[in-house]
Design a protein around this motif. Structure first.
Motif, PDB file in Angstrom:
ATOM      1  N   LEU A  85      58.124   4.190 -34.990  1.00 25.14           N
ATOM      2  CA  LEU A  85      57.309   3.098 -35.113  1.00 25.14           C
ATOM      3  C   LEU A  85      57.874   2.238 -36.084  1.00 25.14           C
ATOM      4  CD1 LEU A  85      55.172   1.929 -33.639  1.00 25.14           C
ATOM      5  CD2 LEU A  85      53.373   2.962 -34.921  1.00 25.14           C
ATOM      6  N   VAL A  86      58.148   2.567 -37.287  1.00 26.42           N
ATOM      7  CA  VAL A  86      58.597   1.971 -38.376  1.00 26.42           C
ATOM      8  C   VAL A  86      59.822   1.136 -37.850  1.00 26.42           C
ATOM      9  CG1 VAL A  86      59.505   2.016 -40.582  1.00 26.42           C
ATOM     10  CG2 VAL A  86      57.582   3.367 -40.141  1.00 26.42           C
ATOM     11  N   GLN A  87      60.753   2.057 -37.378  1.00 29.60           N
ATOM     12  CA  GLN A  87      61.989   1.273 -36.825  1.00 29.60           C
ATOM     13  C   GLN A  87      61.750   0.344 -35.911  1.00 29.60           C
ATOM     14  OE1 GLN A  87      64.228   4.518 -35.435  1.00 29.60           O
ATOM     15  NE2 GLN A  87      65.109   5.115 -37.492  1.00 29.60           N
ATOM     16  N   GLN A  88      60.911   0.462 -34.888  1.00 25.43           N
ATOM     17  CA  GLN A  88      60.543  -0.446 -33.797  1.00 25.43           C
ATOM     18  C   GLN A  88      59.969  -1.707 -34.409  1.00 25.43           C
ATOM     19  OE1 GLN A  88      62.265  -0.060 -30.942  1.00 25.43           O
ATOM     20  NE2 GLN A  88      62.893   1.898 -31.702  1.00 25.43           N
ATOM     21  N   THR A  89      59.006  -1.652 -35.368  1.00 26.70           N
ATOM     22  CA  THR A  89      58.447  -2.633 -35.879  1.00 26.70           C
ATOM     23  C   THR A  89      59.140  -3.401 -37.306  1.00 26.70           C
ATOM     24  OG1 THR A  89      56.865  -1.434 -37.069  1.00 26.70           O
ATOM     25  CG2 THR A  89      56.195  -1.963 -35.222  1.00 26.70           C
ATOM     26  N   LYS A  90      60.250  -2.885 -37.253  1.00 24.76           N
ATOM     27  CA  LYS A  90      61.098  -3.476 -38.566  1.00 24.76           C
ATOM     28  C   LYS A  90      60.316  -3.371 -39.753  1.00 24.76           C
ATOM     29  CE  LYS A  90      64.137  -6.448 -35.836  1.00 24.76           C
ATOM     30  NZ  LYS A  90      63.746  -5.749 -34.408  1.00 24.76           N
ATOM     31  N   SER A  91      59.638  -2.241 -39.947  1.00 30.67           N
ATOM     32  CA  SER A  91      58.798  -1.930 -41.292  1.00 30.67           C
ATOM     33  C   SER A  91      57.694  -2.894 -41.561  1.00 30.67           C
ATOM     34  CB  SER A  91      59.773  -1.695 -42.592  1.00 30.67           C
ATOM     35  OG  SER A  91      60.725  -0.753 -42.187  1.00 30.67           O
ATOM     36  N   ALA A  92      57.262  -3.622 -40.466  1.00 29.41           N
ATOM     37  CA  ALA A  92      56.413  -4.848 -40.861  1.00 29.41           C
ATOM     38  C   ALA A  92      54.989  -4.053 -40.953  1.00 29.41           C
ATOM     39  CB  ALA A  92      56.404  -5.784 -39.694  1.00 29.41           C
ATOM     40  N   VAL A 122      50.818  -3.675 -40.788  1.00 27.96           N
ATOM     41  CA  VAL A 122      49.745  -4.065 -39.790  1.00 27.96           C
ATOM     42  C   VAL A 122      49.056  -5.272 -40.382  1.00 27.96           C
ATOM     43  CG1 VAL A 122      47.759  -3.505 -38.526  1.00 27.96           C
ATOM     44  CG2 VAL A 122      49.704  -1.818 -38.809  1.00 27.96           C
ATOM     45  N   THR A 123      49.011  -6.377 -39.802  1.00 32.80           N
ATOM     46  CA  THR A 123      48.203  -7.598 -40.107  1.00 32.80           C
ATOM     47  C   THR A 123      47.021  -8.148 -39.485  1.00 32.80           C
ATOM     48  OG1 THR A 123      49.708  -8.927 -38.952  1.00 32.80           O
ATOM     49  CG2 THR A 123      50.284  -8.582 -41.381  1.00 32.80           C
ATOM     50  N   GLY A 124      46.727  -7.315 -38.446  1.00 35.25           N
ATOM     51  CA  GLY A 124      45.628  -7.647 -37.502  1.00 35.25           C
ATOM     52  C   GLY A 124      45.476  -6.898 -36.345  1.00 35.25           C
ATOM     53  N   ARG A 125      44.715  -7.305 -35.414  1.00 33.48           N
ATOM     54  CA  ARG A 125      44.766  -6.861 -34.055  1.00 33.48           C
ATOM     55  C   ARG A 125      44.325  -8.192 -32.910  1.00 33.48           C
ATOM     56  NH1 ARG A 125      44.333  -1.595 -34.506  1.00 33.48           N
ATOM     57  NH2 ARG A 125      43.623  -0.939 -32.561  1.00 33.48           N
ATOM     58  N   LEU A 165      48.899  -5.822 -34.275  1.00 39.00           N
ATOM     59  CA  LEU A 165      49.854  -6.860 -34.718  1.00 39.00           C
ATOM     60  C   LEU A 165      50.635  -6.210 -36.025  1.00 39.00           C
ATOM     61  CD1 LEU A 165      51.035  -9.566 -34.201  1.00 39.00           C
ATOM     62  CD2 LEU A 165      49.301 -10.373 -35.645  1.00 39.00           C
ATOM     63  N   HIS A 166      51.607  -6.229 -36.094  1.00 38.32           N
ATOM     64  CA  HIS A 166      52.569  -5.924 -36.978  1.00 38.32           C
ATOM     65  C   HIS A 166      53.356  -7.485 -37.465  1.00 38.32           C
ATOM     66  CE1 HIS A 166      52.458  -1.532 -37.094  1.00 38.32           C
ATOM     67  NE2 HIS A 166      51.897  -1.820 -35.972  1.00 38.32           N
ATOM     68  N   LYS A 185      58.528 -13.216 -41.413  1.00 40.24           N
ATOM     69  CA  LYS A 185      59.789 -13.902 -41.460  1.00 40.24           C
ATOM     70  C   LYS A 185      59.886 -14.557 -40.042  1.00 40.24           C
ATOM     71  CE  LYS A 185      61.385 -11.190 -45.036  1.00 40.24           C
ATOM     72  NZ  LYS A 185      62.259  -9.818 -45.353  1.00 40.24           N
ATOM     73  N   GLY A 186      59.058 -14.531 -39.210  1.00 41.99           N
ATOM     74  CA  GLY A 186      59.131 -15.097 -37.757  1.00 41.99           C
ATOM     75  C   GLY A 186      59.020 -13.859 -36.744  1.00 41.99           C
ATOM     76  N   GLU A 187      59.640 -12.702 -37.254  1.00 41.83           N
ATOM     77  CA  GLU A 187      59.506 -11.523 -36.311  1.00 41.83           C
ATOM     78  C   GLU A 187      58.061 -10.707 -36.203  1.00 41.83           C
ATOM     79  OE1 GLU A 187      62.226  -8.949 -34.733  1.00 41.83           O
ATOM     80  OE2 GLU A 187      62.968 -11.281 -34.101  1.00 41.83           O
ATOM     81  N   LYS A 188      57.748 -10.622 -35.153  1.00 40.96           N
ATOM     82  CA  LYS A 188      56.624  -9.794 -35.267  1.00 40.96           C
ATOM     83  C   LYS A 188      56.497  -8.715 -34.153  1.00 40.96           C
ATOM     84  CE  LYS A 188      54.733 -13.931 -34.588  1.00 40.96           C
ATOM     85  NZ  LYS A 188      55.941 -14.773 -34.130  1.00 40.96           N
TER      86      LYS A 188
END
Length: 124
Positions: free
Chosen positions: A45-52, A54-57, A67-68, A72-75
């Motif tokens: 999961l960390v790899q898929q979300t690029k370590s982003a 969690v910033t919300g739902r 939501l991750h 930097k534009g990627e989410k």
């Protein structure tokens, strides 16, 4: 509509089990990648979300997605549903993510026993 521009099945790797990957081009020429697995793990999961973080739902398709956001534009939007984890990742706008996410949920509800491959051509 969101035409898929690639799709592939991965049998599994050191970071996770078998996955189904589909890439979509949005009407605004942004890319959203879909990855789905029945065998997620924290590393995958960390790899898929690029370590982003969690910033919300976000609600989409009647489900609550995590939501991750890298800032930097990627989410990414992540959903655990009916024993399957789906991750949408890209630089598209959130309204485009929501439309694809709703189509994914619709596809999963219509075909509970099969892997998601939505045409995502549902009207907003």
């Amino acid at each position: 509509s969101f035409p898929p521009n690639h799709a592939r099945w991965e049998a599994g790797s050191g970071s996770g089990g078998p996955t189904w990957e589909v890439g979509y081009l949005t009407p605004n020429e942004s890319f959203i990648g879909l990855v789905q697995t029945r065998q997620p793990n924290p590393t995958w999961l960390v790899q898929q979300t690029k370590s982003a973080p969690v910033t919300g739902r976000r609600a989409a398709g009647g489900q609550e997605w995590e939501l991750h956001d890298t800032g930097k534009g990627e989410k990414s939007m992540v959903l655990n549903y009916r024993g399957t984890t789906v991750v949408l990742t890209g630089s598209a706008q959130l309204d485009e993510f929501a439309r694809l996410a709703a189509a994914v949920v619709q596809s999963m509800e219509a075909n509970p026993a099969v892997t998601v491959s939505p045409s995502a051509s549902t009207a907003p």
